[in-house]
Write a protein that holds these residues in place. Sequence first.
Motif, PDB file in Angstrom:
ATOM      1  N   ASN A   1       5.704   7.045   1.638  1.00  0.00           N
ATOM      2  CA  ASN A   1       5.602   5.890   2.533  1.00  0.00           C
ATOM      3  C   ASN A   1       5.041   4.688   1.790  1.00  0.00           C
ATOM      4  O   ASN A   1       4.101   4.817   1.004  1.00  0.00           O
ATOM      5  CB  ASN A   1       4.697   6.210   3.725  1.00  0.00           C
ATOM      6  N   VAL A   2       5.622   3.533   2.064  1.00  0.00           N
ATOM      7  CA  VAL A   2       5.157   2.281   1.468  1.00  0.00           C
ATOM      8  C   VAL A   2       5.046   1.238   2.574  1.00  0.00           C
ATOM      9  O   VAL A   2       6.012   1.001   3.312  1.00  0.00           O
ATOM     10  CB  VAL A   2       6.107   1.775   0.369  1.00  0.00           C
ATOM     11  N   ALA A   3       3.873   0.633   2.707  1.00  0.00           N
ATOM     12  CA  ALA A   3       3.656  -0.452   3.665  1.00  0.00           C
ATOM     13  C   ALA A   3       3.733  -1.782   2.927  1.00  0.00           C
ATOM     14  O   ALA A   3       3.078  -1.959   1.887  1.00  0.00           O
ATOM     15  CB  ALA A   3       2.302  -0.308   4.352  1.00  0.00           C
ATOM     16  N   VAL A   4       4.534  -2.714   3.447  1.00  0.00           N
ATOM     17  CA  VAL A   4       4.701  -4.026   2.815  1.00  0.00           C
ATOM     18  C   VAL A   4       4.421  -5.108   3.856  1.00  0.00           C
ATOM     19  O   VAL A   4       5.101  -5.193   4.883  1.00  0.00           O
ATOM     20  CB  VAL A   4       6.118  -4.207   2.249  1.00  0.00           C
ATOM     21  N   THR A   5       3.401  -5.921   3.586  1.00  0.00           N
ATOM     22  CA  THR A   5       3.078  -7.069   4.428  1.00  0.00           C
ATOM     23  C   THR A   5       2.892  -8.275   3.518  1.00  0.00           C
ATOM     24  O   THR A   5       3.181  -8.214   2.317  1.00  0.00           O
ATOM     25  CB  THR A   5       1.800  -6.809   5.261  1.00  0.00           C
TER      26      THR A   5
ATOM     27  N   ASP B   1       2.292 -10.829   8.502  1.00  0.00           N
ATOM     28  CA  ASP B   1       3.380 -10.100   9.135  1.00  0.00           C
ATOM     29  C   ASP B   1       3.861  -8.953   8.262  1.00  0.00           C
ATOM     30  O   ASP B   1       3.737  -8.976   7.031  1.00  0.00           O
ATOM     31  CB  ASP B   1       4.561 -11.042   9.412  1.00  0.00           C
ATOM     32  N   ILE B   2       4.454  -7.965   8.914  1.00  0.00           N
ATOM     33  CA  ILE B   2       5.139  -6.881   8.203  1.00  0.00           C
ATOM     34  C   ILE B   2       6.452  -7.420   7.654  1.00  0.00           C
ATOM     35  O   ILE B   2       7.211  -8.090   8.353  1.00  0.00           O
ATOM     36  CB  ILE B   2       5.388  -5.697   9.155  1.00  0.00           C
ATOM     37  N   ILE B   3       6.697  -7.148   6.380  1.00  0.00           N
ATOM     38  CA  ILE B   3       7.953  -7.556   5.746  1.00  0.00           C
ATOM     39  C   ILE B   3       8.985  -6.443   5.958  1.00  0.00           C
ATOM     40  O   ILE B   3       8.793  -5.324   5.485  1.00  0.00           O
ATOM     41  CB  ILE B   3       7.754  -7.841   4.246  1.00  0.00           C
ATOM     42  N   LYS B   4      10.074  -6.762   6.649  1.00  0.00           N
ATOM     43  CA  LYS B   4      11.075  -5.755   7.003  1.00  0.00           C
ATOM     44  C   LYS B   4      12.322  -5.804   6.126  1.00  0.00           C
ATOM     45  O   LYS B   4      13.192  -4.936   6.249  1.00  0.00           O
ATOM     46  CB  LYS B   4      11.489  -5.924   8.469  1.00  0.00           C
ATOM     47  N   THR B   5      12.426  -6.801   5.252  1.00  0.00           N
ATOM     48  CA  THR B   5      13.658  -6.984   4.483  1.00  0.00           C
ATOM     49  C   THR B   5      13.426  -6.888   2.971  1.00  0.00           C
ATOM     50  O   THR B   5      14.223  -7.404   2.193  1.00  0.00           O
ATOM     51  CB  THR B   5      14.279  -8.349   4.813  1.00  0.00           C
TER      52      THR B   5
ATOM     53  N   SER C   1       6.332   4.508 -10.998  1.00  0.00           N
ATOM     54  CA  SER C   1       6.247   3.055 -10.904  1.00  0.00           C
ATOM     55  C   SER C   1       6.860   2.617  -9.574  1.00  0.00           C
ATOM     56  O   SER C   1       7.854   3.174  -9.121  1.00  0.00           O
ATOM     57  CB  SER C   1       6.977   2.377 -12.071  1.00  0.00           C
ATOM     58  N   LEU C   2       6.229   1.621  -8.980  1.00  0.00           N
ATOM     59  CA  LEU C   2       6.663   1.084  -7.694  1.00  0.00           C
ATOM     60  C   LEU C   2       7.037  -0.372  -7.888  1.00  0.00           C
ATOM     61  O   LEU C   2       6.273  -1.143  -8.480  1.00  0.00           O
ATOM     62  CB  LEU C   2       5.546   1.221  -6.663  1.00  0.00           C
ATOM     63  N   HIS C   3       8.205  -0.742  -7.388  1.00  0.00           N
ATOM     64  CA  HIS C   3       8.685  -2.116  -7.526  1.00  0.00           C
ATOM     65  C   HIS C   3       9.082  -2.625  -6.146  1.00  0.00           C
ATOM     66  O   HIS C   3       9.875  -1.987  -5.447  1.00  0.00           O
ATOM     67  CB  HIS C   3       9.886  -2.177  -8.480  1.00  0.00           C
ATOM     68  N   VAL C   4       8.519  -3.758  -5.745  1.00  0.00           N
ATOM     69  CA  VAL C   4       8.808  -4.342  -4.436  1.00  0.00           C
ATOM     70  C   VAL C   4       9.175  -5.808  -4.629  1.00  0.00           C
ATOM     71  O   VAL C   4       8.449  -6.554  -5.304  1.00  0.00           O
ATOM     72  CB  VAL C   4       7.595  -4.233  -3.481  1.00  0.00           C
ATOM     73  N   SER C   5      10.286  -6.234  -4.050  1.00  0.00           N
ATOM     74  CA  SER C   5      10.695  -7.633  -4.112  1.00  0.00           C
ATOM     75  C   SER C   5      11.081  -8.105  -2.724  1.00  0.00           C
ATOM     76  O   SER C   5      11.649  -7.363  -1.928  1.00  0.00           O
ATOM     77  CB  SER C   5      11.877  -7.824  -5.081  1.00  0.00           C
ATOM     78  N   GLY C   6      10.732  -9.340  -2.446  1.00  0.00           N
ATOM     79  CA  GLY C   6      11.075  -9.954  -1.170  1.00  0.00           C
ATOM     80  C   GLY C   6      11.230 -11.441  -1.343  1.00  0.00           C
ATOM     81  O   GLY C   6      10.247 -12.139  -1.604  1.00  0.00           O
ATOM     82  N   GLY C   7      12.450 -11.952  -1.240  1.00  0.00           N
ATOM     83  CA  GLY C   7      12.701 -13.365  -1.496  1.00  0.00           C
ATOM     84  C   GLY C   7      12.428 -13.689  -2.946  1.00  0.00           C
ATOM     85  O   GLY C   7      12.958 -13.043  -3.859  1.00  0.00           O
ATOM     86  N   THR C   8      11.567 -14.679  -3.182  1.00  0.00           N
ATOM     87  CA  THR C   8      11.232 -15.077  -4.556  1.00  0.00           C
ATOM     88  C   THR C   8      10.019 -14.326  -5.089  1.00  0.00           C
ATOM     89  O   THR C   8       9.639 -14.511  -6.237  1.00  0.00           O
ATOM     90  CB  THR C   8      10.933 -16.587  -4.602  1.00  0.00           C
TER      91      THR C   8
ATOM     92  N   HIS D   1       0.849  -1.193   0.000  1.00  0.00           N
ATOM     93  CA  HIS D   1       0.000   0.000   0.000  1.00  0.00           C
ATOM     94  C   HIS D   1       0.885   1.244   0.000  1.00  0.00           C
ATOM     95  O   HIS D   1       1.775   1.379   0.845  1.00  0.00           O
ATOM     96  CB  HIS D   1      -0.913   0.033   1.221  1.00  0.00           C
ATOM     97  N   SER D   2       0.604   2.142  -0.934  1.00  0.00           N
ATOM     98  CA  SER D   2       1.313   3.414  -0.979  1.00  0.00           C
ATOM     99  C   SER D   2       0.455   4.433  -1.718  1.00  0.00           C
ATOM    100  O   SER D   2      -0.072   4.139  -2.790  1.00  0.00           O
ATOM    101  CB  SER D   2       2.669   3.271  -1.692  1.00  0.00           C
ATOM    102  N   PHE D   3       0.327   5.629  -1.121  1.00  0.00           N
ATOM    103  CA  PHE D   3      -0.461   6.703  -1.722  1.00  0.00           C
ATOM    104  C   PHE D   3       0.400   7.968  -1.724  1.00  0.00           C
ATOM    105  O   PHE D   3       0.754   8.479  -0.659  1.00  0.00           O
ATOM    106  CB  PHE D   3      -1.770   6.912  -0.953  1.00  0.00           C
ATOM    107  N   ILE D   4       0.726   8.434  -2.909  1.00  0.00           N
ATOM    108  CA  ILE D   4       1.684   9.531  -3.044  1.00  0.00           C
ATOM    109  C   ILE D   4       0.967  10.824  -3.434  1.00  0.00           C
ATOM    110  O   ILE D   4      -0.091  10.801  -4.071  1.00  0.00           O
ATOM    111  CB  ILE D   4       2.781   9.195  -4.084  1.00  0.00           C
TER     112      ILE D   4
END
Length: 311
Positions: A49-53, A67-71, A110-117, A38-41
């Motif tokens: 701000n970007v929230a990643v769970t 859970d909140i993804i911190k990495t 554009s928003l790009h989020v990666s976490g693990g695979t 979630h992010s609203f600019i």
Amino acid sequence: MKPISFVLVLVALTSCETLVNDIPMSRLPKATSKLVVHSFISPQNDRINVAVTQSAPLFSGTGVKEDIIKTAMVRISDGSNEIVLPYDPGSQLYSVDQSRFPIVAAKTYSLHVSGGTREVRANCTVPPNAPVNKSYVIDTTTKSLFTHQDTSLTLKMTWQDIPNDTNYYRVRAVAEIEYNVPDPGVKGKRIRNQFDFSWDVASGRSEWQSDRNLDGSLFSSPTGKVFMPTFSPIQTQDTAPKPFYSKCQLISVTMMVYNSDVNYFKYHRSLQQRMDTENPFTEPSVIHNNIEGGLGCFGAYNIGKLVYKPD
């Protein structure tokens, strides 16, 4: 006949229990945990701000929690420049000050989020224009109760639709009020707080409006209301309850009209429709999602703001 009926009922109940207990996992819907972003600019915000769970799918059997993804690796780009947003433990958000990466009206991000695979992306365009507040009416109403009087501020405002474009609006208002609070150690302690107006939708108007078939029209808000802070009478061991007077003073009213993109509008409207559904037997409304490969919303808005301060 009665014993036979009893046996039949017992068999039916036993059969139902067997159906519930014997469904194999292979027949349940297959689902995996997804990134939820979630992010609203907005040009008017101080920070990005970007929230990643992550989602917790039903019947997964994996023990995944929301859970909140911190990495995660979180990046935002305007097509020419890109910045990586660091994780802030205090807010539990990926965040950066706009002095390092300004959000500009009419630009696409554009928003790009990666976490693990897992990897997700989304795009949104900041609306080019901010609405202009044309007029407003601020008033007070008082209601007498058994122990005190309830005083509330009411607000209505109008704004001109931005012509020759499809616009999605949200109205919001905040009152800043100074008042006394009961404090055993301090006589007449005063504090300041901000209070959001709530909107009366019974009139048929909503805080969410679009200009579909109304291009160039004058729009008006529903009636907004905020209650002045009040406190119960002070009770002591030796005396009868004494009324406590907050002595409220209005410092300001900030009136805002958001001109949002379609993603921000549809996402929040769908959330509101989900919360407003009172019938438990109706199909739940679908929450708008524009995150490719995941869940959530990446949206934008441009705020027209007017501040009223009493003389």
